[in-house]
Scaffold this motif. Structure first.
Motif, PDB file in Angstrom:
ATOM      1  N   LEU B 178       0.861  -1.177   0.000  1.00  0.00           N
ATOM      2  CA  LEU B 178       0.000   0.000   0.000  1.00  0.00           C
ATOM      3  C   LEU B 178       0.900   1.230   0.000  1.00  0.00           C
ATOM      4  O   LEU B 178       1.865   1.292   0.761  1.00  0.00           O
ATOM      5  N   MET B 179       0.595   2.183  -0.854  1.00  0.00           N
ATOM      6  CA  MET B 179       1.415   3.397  -0.897  1.00  0.00           C
ATOM      7  C   MET B 179       0.502   4.607  -0.812  1.00  0.00           C
ATOM      8  O   MET B 179      -0.386   4.772  -1.636  1.00  0.00           O
ATOM      9  N   ASP B 180       0.747   5.436   0.197  1.00  0.00           N
ATOM     10  CA  ASP B 180      -0.077   6.634   0.358  1.00  0.00           C
ATOM     11  C   ASP B 180       0.725   7.851  -0.095  1.00  0.00           C
ATOM     12  O   ASP B 180       1.606   8.316   0.620  1.00  0.00           O
ATOM     13  N   GLU B 181       0.408   8.332  -1.264  1.00  0.00           N
ATOM     14  CA  GLU B 181       1.123   9.474  -1.855  1.00  0.00           C
ATOM     15  C   GLU B 181       2.642   9.336  -1.710  1.00  0.00           C
ATOM     16  O   GLU B 181       3.291  10.203  -1.133  1.00  0.00           O
ATOM     17  N   PRO B 182       3.212   8.277  -2.239  1.00  0.00           N
ATOM     18  CA  PRO B 182       4.627   8.003  -1.973  1.00  0.00           C
ATOM     19  C   PRO B 182       5.582   9.005  -2.626  1.00  0.00           C
ATOM     20  O   PRO B 182       6.746   9.066  -2.250  1.00  0.00           O
ATOM     21  N   CYS B 183       5.105   9.779  -3.572  1.00  0.00           N
ATOM     22  CA  CYS B 183       6.015  10.681  -4.292  1.00  0.00           C
ATOM     23  C   CYS B 183       5.758  12.141  -3.980  1.00  0.00           C
ATOM     24  O   CYS B 183       6.378  13.018  -4.577  1.00  0.00           O
ATOM     25  N   SER B 184       4.843  12.423  -3.059  1.00  0.00           N
ATOM     26  CA  SER B 184       4.454  13.826  -2.914  1.00  0.00           C
ATOM     27  C   SER B 184       5.574  14.675  -2.327  1.00  0.00           C
ATOM     28  O   SER B 184       5.566  15.887  -2.483  1.00  0.00           O
ATOM     29  N   ALA B 185       6.547  14.032  -1.677  1.00  0.00           N
ATOM     30  CA  ALA B 185       7.649  14.841  -1.141  1.00  0.00           C
ATOM     31  C   ALA B 185       8.908  14.724  -2.000  1.00  0.00           C
ATOM     32  O   ALA B 185       9.980  15.125  -1.580  1.00  0.00           O
ATOM     33  N   LEU B 186       8.756  14.175  -3.194  1.00  0.00           N
ATOM     34  CA  LEU B 186       9.943  13.900  -4.011  1.00  0.00           C
ATOM     35  C   LEU B 186      10.032  14.814  -5.228  1.00  0.00           C
ATOM     36  O   LEU B 186       9.011  15.266  -5.750  1.00  0.00           O
ATOM     37  N   ASP B 187      11.250  15.043  -5.694  1.00  0.00           N
ATOM     38  CA  ASP B 187      11.431  15.848  -6.908  1.00  0.00           C
ATOM     39  C   ASP B 187      11.109  14.974  -8.135  1.00  0.00           C
ATOM     40  O   ASP B 187      10.914  13.765  -8.006  1.00  0.00           O
ATOM     41  N   PRO B 188      11.021  15.608  -9.317  1.00  0.00           N
ATOM     42  CA  PRO B 188      10.587  14.838 -10.496  1.00  0.00           C
ATOM     43  C   PRO B 188      11.476  13.643 -10.821  1.00  0.00           C
ATOM     44  O   PRO B 188      10.987  12.609 -11.285  1.00  0.00           O
ATOM     45  N   ILE B 189      12.759  13.750 -10.563  1.00  0.00           N
ATOM     46  CA  ILE B 189      13.658  12.637 -10.886  1.00  0.00           C
ATOM     47  C   ILE B 189      13.426  11.484  -9.921  1.00  0.00           C
ATOM     48  O   ILE B 189      13.248  10.335 -10.322  1.00  0.00           O
ATOM     49  N   ALA B 190      13.375  11.820  -8.623  1.00  0.00           N
ATOM     50  CA  ALA B 190      13.104  10.783  -7.629  1.00  0.00           C
ATOM     51  C   ALA B 190      11.728  10.171  -7.872  1.00  0.00           C
ATOM     52  O   ALA B 190      11.532   8.963  -7.723  1.00  0.00           O
ATOM     53  N   THR B 191      10.786  11.005  -8.277  1.00  0.00           N
ATOM     54  CA  THR B 191       9.443  10.513  -8.589  1.00  0.00           C
ATOM     55  C   THR B 191       9.502   9.515  -9.742  1.00  0.00           C
ATOM     56  O   THR B 191       8.903   8.436  -9.684  1.00  0.00           O
ATOM     57  N   ALA B 192      10.250   9.888 -10.779  1.00  0.00           N
ATOM     58  CA  ALA B 192      10.365   9.004 -11.941  1.00  0.00           C
ATOM     59  C   ALA B 192      10.991   7.673 -11.539  1.00  0.00           C
ATOM     60  O   ALA B 192      10.557   6.606 -11.992  1.00  0.00           O
ATOM     61  N   ILE B 193      11.986   7.730 -10.654  1.00  0.00           N
ATOM     62  CA  ILE B 193      12.636   6.492 -10.207  1.00  0.00           C
ATOM     63  C   ILE B 193      11.640   5.618  -9.459  1.00  0.00           C
ATOM     64  O   ILE B 193      11.551   4.411  -9.693  1.00  0.00           O
ATOM     65  N   VAL B 194      10.860   6.238  -8.569  1.00  0.00           N
ATOM     66  CA  VAL B 194       9.877   5.460  -7.814  1.00  0.00           C
ATOM     67  C   VAL B 194       8.800   4.905  -8.746  1.00  0.00           C
ATOM     68  O   VAL B 194       8.381   3.752  -8.621  1.00  0.00           O
ATOM     69  N   GLU B 195       8.381   5.702  -9.726  1.00  0.00           N
ATOM     70  CA  GLU B 195       7.365   5.215 -10.668  1.00  0.00           C
ATOM     71  C   GLU B 195       7.877   4.026 -11.479  1.00  0.00           C
ATOM     72  O   GLU B 195       7.164   3.054 -11.715  1.00  0.00           O
ATOM     73  N   GLY B 199       6.488   0.063 -11.492  1.00  0.00           N
ATOM     74  CA  GLY B 199       6.268  -0.777 -12.670  1.00  0.00           C
ATOM     75  C   GLY B 199       6.947  -2.126 -12.540  1.00  0.00           C
ATOM     76  O   GLY B 199       6.414  -3.153 -12.967  1.00  0.00           O
ATOM     77  N   GLU B 200       8.146  -2.125 -11.924  1.00  0.00           N
ATOM     78  CA  GLU B 200       8.866  -3.392 -11.752  1.00  0.00           C
ATOM     79  C   GLU B 200       8.261  -4.222 -10.613  1.00  0.00           C
ATOM     80  O   GLU B 200       8.107  -5.433 -10.732  1.00  0.00           O
ATOM     81  N   LEU B 201       7.915  -3.549  -9.528  1.00  0.00           N
ATOM     82  CA  LEU B 201       7.357  -4.257  -8.367  1.00  0.00           C
ATOM     83  C   LEU B 201       6.058  -4.968  -8.730  1.00  0.00           C
ATOM     84  O   LEU B 201       5.733  -6.014  -8.183  1.00  0.00           O
ATOM     85  N   ARG B 202       5.364  -4.399  -9.657  1.00  0.00           N
ATOM     86  CA  ARG B 202       4.074  -4.928 -10.058  1.00  0.00           C
ATOM     87  C   ARG B 202       4.171  -6.368 -10.576  1.00  0.00           C
ATOM     88  O   ARG B 202       3.206  -7.115 -10.528  1.00  0.00           O
ATOM     89  N   GLU B 203       5.343  -6.726 -11.098  1.00  0.00           N
ATOM     90  CA  GLU B 203       5.483  -8.095 -11.602  1.00  0.00           C
ATOM     91  C   GLU B 203       5.375  -9.117 -10.473  1.00  0.00           C
ATOM     92  O   GLU B 203       5.044 -10.273 -10.690  1.00  0.00           O
ATOM     93  N   GLN B 204       5.695  -8.676  -9.256  1.00  0.00           N
ATOM     94  CA  GLN B 204       5.687  -9.601  -8.123  1.00  0.00           C
ATOM     95  C   GLN B 204       4.613  -9.308  -7.103  1.00  0.00           C
ATOM     96  O   GLN B 204       4.141 -10.201  -6.424  1.00  0.00           O
ATOM     97  N   TYR B 205       4.273  -8.017  -6.990  1.00  0.00           N
ATOM     98  CA  TYR B 205       3.376  -7.629  -5.905  1.00  0.00           C
ATOM     99  C   TYR B 205       2.104  -6.998  -6.443  1.00  0.00           C
ATOM    100  O   TYR B 205       2.045  -6.541  -7.575  1.00  0.00           O
ATOM    101  N   THR B 206       1.120  -6.970  -5.570  1.00  0.00           N
ATOM    102  CA  THR B 206      -0.108  -6.230  -5.854  1.00  0.00           C
ATOM    103  C   THR B 206       0.059  -4.875  -5.179  1.00  0.00           C
ATOM    104  O   THR B 206       0.493  -4.811  -4.028  1.00  0.00           O
ATOM    105  N   ILE B 207      -0.230  -3.821  -5.900  1.00  0.00           N
ATOM    106  CA  ILE B 207       0.026  -2.492  -5.347  1.00  0.00           C
ATOM    107  C   ILE B 207      -1.245  -1.646  -5.353  1.00  0.00           C
ATOM    108  O   ILE B 207      -1.995  -1.646  -6.323  1.00  0.00           O
ATOM    109  N   VAL B 208      -1.470  -0.962  -4.236  1.00  0.00           N
ATOM    110  CA  VAL B 208      -2.547   0.024  -4.178  1.00  0.00           C
ATOM    111  C   VAL B 208      -1.894   1.349  -3.836  1.00  0.00           C
ATOM    112  O   VAL B 208      -1.160   1.452  -2.848  1.00  0.00           O
ATOM    113  N   ILE B 209      -2.113   2.341  -4.677  1.00  0.00           N
ATOM    114  CA  ILE B 209      -1.436   3.617  -4.481  1.00  0.00           C
ATOM    115  C   ILE B 209      -2.444   4.755  -4.433  1.00  0.00           C
ATOM    116  O   ILE B 209      -3.357   4.830  -5.250  1.00  0.00           O
TER     117      ILE B 209
END
Ligand SMILES: Nc1ncnc2c1ncn2[C@@H]1O[C@H](COP(=O)(O)OP(=O)(O)OP(=O)(O)O)[C@@H](O)[C@H]1O
Ligand SMILES: [Mg+2]
Lengths: 235, 259
Positions: B178-195, B199-209
């Motif tokens: 579960l992710m609650d606004e995980p990128c709201s404190a991040l800059d665009p580059i860090a946001t892109a990395i998390v995004e 995409g990669e985590l999704r292959e293994q996990y179920t994600i709710v964001i």
């Protein structure tokens, strides 16, 4: 009614695109009417004015492209807004092409008018252009009112244009066979007729873009508009 | 439309979920299914109940005294509010990443090993080392921190801290994140990395964001659920929600016409 955007500048930018399309549409209609009038009356001055006027559609399209790109970058439109911006880009490019078609007709006016029978032979084109103009006008009305109930009927009428184009094609061939001196003029007129038939196709494109803009779904009616003159033979 | 050809399996489901804070009702009876190995985005205006609903999914709401949850919530068909459920185990299966990166005031290494230790996932130091590397790699952080594992997690940049929290969440081998606004404190580059990571985590996990960025929801999720005033307005393929939503409230919200 769709609510206004919270950010009023966004609202203004969307309005700008809508107004610009309406303006370009009105202009394209006028160019078609005038180019055909110049052709059927041999009015070379009017033809020249039409050729010059085409610039305005080119500018209009460029302006819509620029504003739409900027709007996408700044506002990241979603859902109906996104579809509208996308449709505006497509429609403006169709309108710009319609302008080119009208200009193409206007350019041939001087050659056609020089020939004694030219204006007489051009008469059939007048009726064809009336159909195409009416179609374009109705399509633009759909765009303006965002009501697409009539879109299918309008597109279906493209068949009429195609049928008339085919018969005009035969008629011009007949003149050519009657007297080889008619060939030059009739060839010019064939191109003019083809241009009008193409205007009908662009009107259909606009209808489809408008439908998608309003409904969010593709219009799946099979496109009837197809140039069938490739099947016309001399016997 | 969807890139899933077959109907995916339901991983978590809510049925008639109602949440109250004291007398105030925050969720008014919601049915929502979350599919396995998909990213489901929860969107909606502030205060509509996204975080509240998200916290139901691993019973984080239990920690709020006045909070009462009614209705049925399941993980793989099992009622997670069943009195016999081990909440600690549930939270290992359904991990959480918060809005503000919140590493423990401990070393990077200990941030990762804390969970596996209490859940008994490791028998030896060697096991822990493996988990640390695997988790940090999974969170795309390994290369950046492998030489400073004993430094405090709080000494990392915000974007790195958030990936540390993701690494911490995946260290216990959860099934759902579960992710609650995980990128709201991040800059665009860090946001892109998390995004990219999502995409990669999704292959293994179920994600709710939960996200306030429509573009982010559109980019990372396969399904999107729109909340408003404690109601689920609609849930649909993300592509449909952002190009042609069925509900006017959704359209107004995502196009910036609300209120
Ligand atoms: N701990 C709490 N005590 C009392 N009321 C709360 C508590 N947490 C949330 N609420 C109320 O429940 C409702 C839903 O809140 P919630 O935090 O779930 O909204 P949200 O959709 O996550 O909003 P945001 O986008 O601002 O994070 C709000 O009216 C809020 O005031
Ligand atoms: Mg919240």
């Amino acid at each position: 009614m769709i609510k206004q955007h919270t950010v009023s500048a966004f609202e203004d930018e969307m309005q700008f695109l809508t107004h610009k399309i309406a303006e370009m549409g009105g202009h394209a209609e006028k160019m078609i009417g005038q180019s055909v009038k110049a052709l059927t009356t041999g009015d070379v001055d009017l033809a020249r004015a039409v050729i010059k006027d085409d610039m305005r559609l080119d500018e209009g399209q460029r302006e819509i492209d620029d504003k739409a790109v900027l709007l996408i970058a700044q506002r990241q439109p979603m859902a109906n807004d996104l579809r509208e911006v996308f449709a505006n880009i497509r429609i403006s490019s169709d309108l710009e092409r319609i302008g080119d078609m009208a200009k193409g007709i206007a350019k041939r006016v001087s050659s056609v008018s020089e020939y004694s029978h030219g204006v007489k032979f051009a008469r059939g084109i007048e009726h064809l252009s009336e159909l195409a103009s009416a179609q374009l006008k109705e399509v633009l009305d759909c765009y303006g009112t965002r009501s697409v109930d009539e879109v299918n009927n309008i597109i279906e009428r493209d068949e009429e244009i195609d049928a008339m184009y085919t018969s005009l094609f035969r008629e011009l061939l007949t003149y050519m066979m009657e007297d080889p001196r008619n060939i030059t003029t009739c060839t010019h007129l064939l191109f003019c007729a083809k241009n009008i038939e193409r205007i009908g196709d662009h009107a259909t494109n606009i209808a489809e873009a408008t439908y998608y803009m309003v409904k969010g779904q593709k219009l799946d009616a099979a496109r009837p508009n197809e140039d069938k003159t490739h099947k016309v033979s001399l016997d | 439309m969807n890139d899933e050809s077959k109907t995916p399996k339901v991983k978590m489901a809510g049925k008639g979920v109602e949440v109250f804070y004291g007398a105030k009702q925050a969720i008014n009876g919601i049915d929502l299914e979350v599919y396995e190995r998909q990213v489901t985005a929860l969107i909606g205006p502030s205060g509509c109940g996204k975080s509240t609903y998200l916290r139901c999914l691993n019973r984080m709401n239990d920690t709020i005294d006045i909070c009462k949850v009614k209705g049925l919530l399941t993980l793989d068909g099992e009622d997670i509010y069943d009195p016999n459920i081990d909440v600690v185990e549930l939270r290992a299966r359904v991990g959480m990443v918060f809005q503000k990166p919140n590493p423990f005031p401990k070393s990077i290494y200990e941030n990762i090993t804390y969970g596996p230790r209490i859940h008994g996932l490791a028998k030896s130091k060697a096991d822990l080392d493996v988990i640390v590397e695997k988790s940090l790699r999974g969170a795309g952080l390994w290369e950046e921190v492998k030489d400073r594992l004993l430094e405090p997690g709080t000494g990392l940049s915000g974007g790195q801290q958030q990936r540390l929290c993701i690494a911490r969440a995946i260290a216990v081998q959860p099934e759902v994140i579960l992710m609650d606004e995980p990128c709201s404190a991040l800059d665009p580059i860090a946001t892109a990395i998390v995004e990219e990571l999502i995409g990669e985590l999704r292959e293994q996990y179920t994600i709710v964001i939960v996200t306030h960025s429509m573009q982010q929801a559109a980019r990372v999720s396969q399904r999107t659920a729109m909340f408003h005033l404690g109601d689920l307005v609609e849930v649909d393929d993300t592509e449909t929600i952002f190009t042609n939503p069925s509900e006017k409230r959704t359209q107004d919200y995502i196009t910036g016409r609300f209120g």
